[in-house]
Design a protein around this motif. Structure first.
Motif: not given
Ligand code: HAM
Length: 414
Positions: A80, A110, A112, A127, A255, A279, A300, A304
């Protein structure tokens, strides 16, 4: 028979009830922290993600769902943050909102390999706070994530934090890693051998056991931080201590996305297996500027949602506190029942009835299964006397209520 696409999920009513509870709790807690909702499109220009997450990011390289339309390439958003930053710039939110605190809920995509907790369509609750470098804000954002988890009734999680430093510090760490790992390339997985060339930081993130063994031997202690970034990180930790939030400093935490600078964090839960992050988030101080906007440092995170569900032990449906179940016996009673349902629902009383021609006993069983608090029974007797039998399911007491008093009676018990 058609089947759902691998890695997607049907959210059936029982789970949807729990999800709705999570959403209601989220909205309440976000508003306690001063966040307002933003809804951006699911489809974005694919180039937005190349630019913001980084061309070498695993998501961009391998996991984007792309839609090619003549010259344009769209992507189903994999996360997001990029779309929100795009919307912040495009709608001049720096001018209308100034410092912006935004939250969002919605599906992400995604491509995956599906496994427990890893889907191709999943949901984020997240957020973004855009427009401040204050270390206090980093602590507040982590506190917000912590409050949300407490609000969802999740315990036993671990908050891990680290600082990557500014873009220059990051580059320094990446170069050092490249030097340290050059001689050990043979012990790394093929992906990490490539990562070593393109973005050595990502080797720290690899889950492969042989890579972990190499990485665990590295002496990384935060020495890559410049004095300003070191002071910022110190202040973040101080603020978390003052706020009484437990955390663990994890110097190997990086990350998988290029936009992160300074504070990064991840929240893990032991019930989740290999995909243990419920998260994650961090600062992205340069992203707004890099995408053509003003200087607007930001931070932010996103949870998940499906992983939150795995970590939520109490998966009972969130039945409404008061449910009235109406049982009608005979055609005339059924007609009267229609009116009663209208009146009750019109007055805000949740009610339901039998549509399967069940016997009285069967309908009572159904009322019980639905968790009804009261049952109304109308048969020929009741119609004749212009009353309705009201049964209180908590104590099984039964009494007759005058027809015209029924809405008042049930409203007062809700
Ligand atoms: P991200 O670590 O890629 O960060 O995703 C955040 C959370 O989404 C992960 O910790 C996990 O719980 C969940 N998640 C990711 N991929 C999957 C998947 N394939 N299936 C289920 N759950 C999943 C972000 O996306 C960043 N945008 C977070 C952020 C916001 N950083 C700054 N602002």
């Amino acid at each position: 028979m058609f089947r759902k696409i691998s890695g997607t999920k049907d959210i059936l009513p029982q789970e949807a009830d729990v999800l709705q509870q999570i959403e209601v709790t989220s909205r309440n807690i976000f508003s306690l922290y001063g966040y307002r909702q933003i809804r951006t499109p699911i489809l974005e220009d694919a180039a937005l993600f190349d630019r913001s997450l980084g061309k070498s990011a695993e998501i961009v390289q391998k996991q984007m769902f792309l839609i090619k339309n003549k010259e344009e390439v769209y992507a189903l958003r994999p996360e997001g943050t990029a779309g929100i930053v795009r919307a912040y710039i495009e709608n001049n939110l720096d001018k209308s909102l100034g410092f912006a605190k935004l939250y969002y809920l919605g599906p992400m995509f995604r491509f995956e390999r599906p496994q427990k907790g890893r889907l191709r369509q999943f949901h984020h609750i997240g957020a973004e706070a855009i427009g401040s470098t204050a270390a206090e804000l980093d602590a507040e954002v982590i506190s917000l994530a912590n409050s949300l988890l407490q609000g969802f009734g999740i315990s036993g999680y671990k908050i891990k934090i680290n600082s990557l430093g500014c873009a220059k510090d990051r580059k320094g760490l990446s170069d050092s890693l490249q030097r340290w790992l050059k001689g050990k390339a043979g012990d790394l997985c093929p992906d990490c051998q490539q990562r070593l060339e393109k973005n050595a930081l990502r080797v720290l993130d690899c889950k492969n056991e042989s890579c972990r063994a190499v990485v665990d031997k590295l002496d990384i202690t935060g020495g890559h931080l410049c004095p300003e970034c070191a002071a910022h990180f110190l202040r973040v930790k101080e603020c978390l201590d003052i706020s009484g939030i437990s955390y663990e400093v994890s110097p190997r935490l990086v990350r998988g996305l290029d936009y992160y600078t300074r504070t990064v964090f991840e929240i893990t839960h032991p019930d989740l297996g290999a995909q243990d992050a419920i998260g994650a988030g961090g600062r992205y101080d340069d992203l707004v500027k890099e995408l053509g906007g003003p200087v607007a440092p930001a931070i932010g995170f996103a949870f998940g949602v499906e992983r939150l569900l795995l970590a939520t032990s109490d998966q009972r449906p969130a039945t409404s506190d008061h449910l009235v179940y109406l049982i009608t016996l005979g055609q005339e009673a059924k007609k009267e029942g229609l009116k009663i349902l209208q009146e009750l629902r019109g007055s805000g009383v949740a009610c339901d009835t039998d549509y399967e021609e069940k016997s009285l006993k069967g309908a009572m069983r159904r009322a019980n299964d639905l968790g009804a608090t009261s049952v109304l029974i109308i048969g020929d007797d009741e119609l004749k006397k212009n009353v309705i039998t009201l049964k209180d399911m908590a104590n099984s007491q039964q009494r007759e209520i005058s027809r015209q008093d029924i809405v008042k009676e049930l409203r007062s018990s809700c």
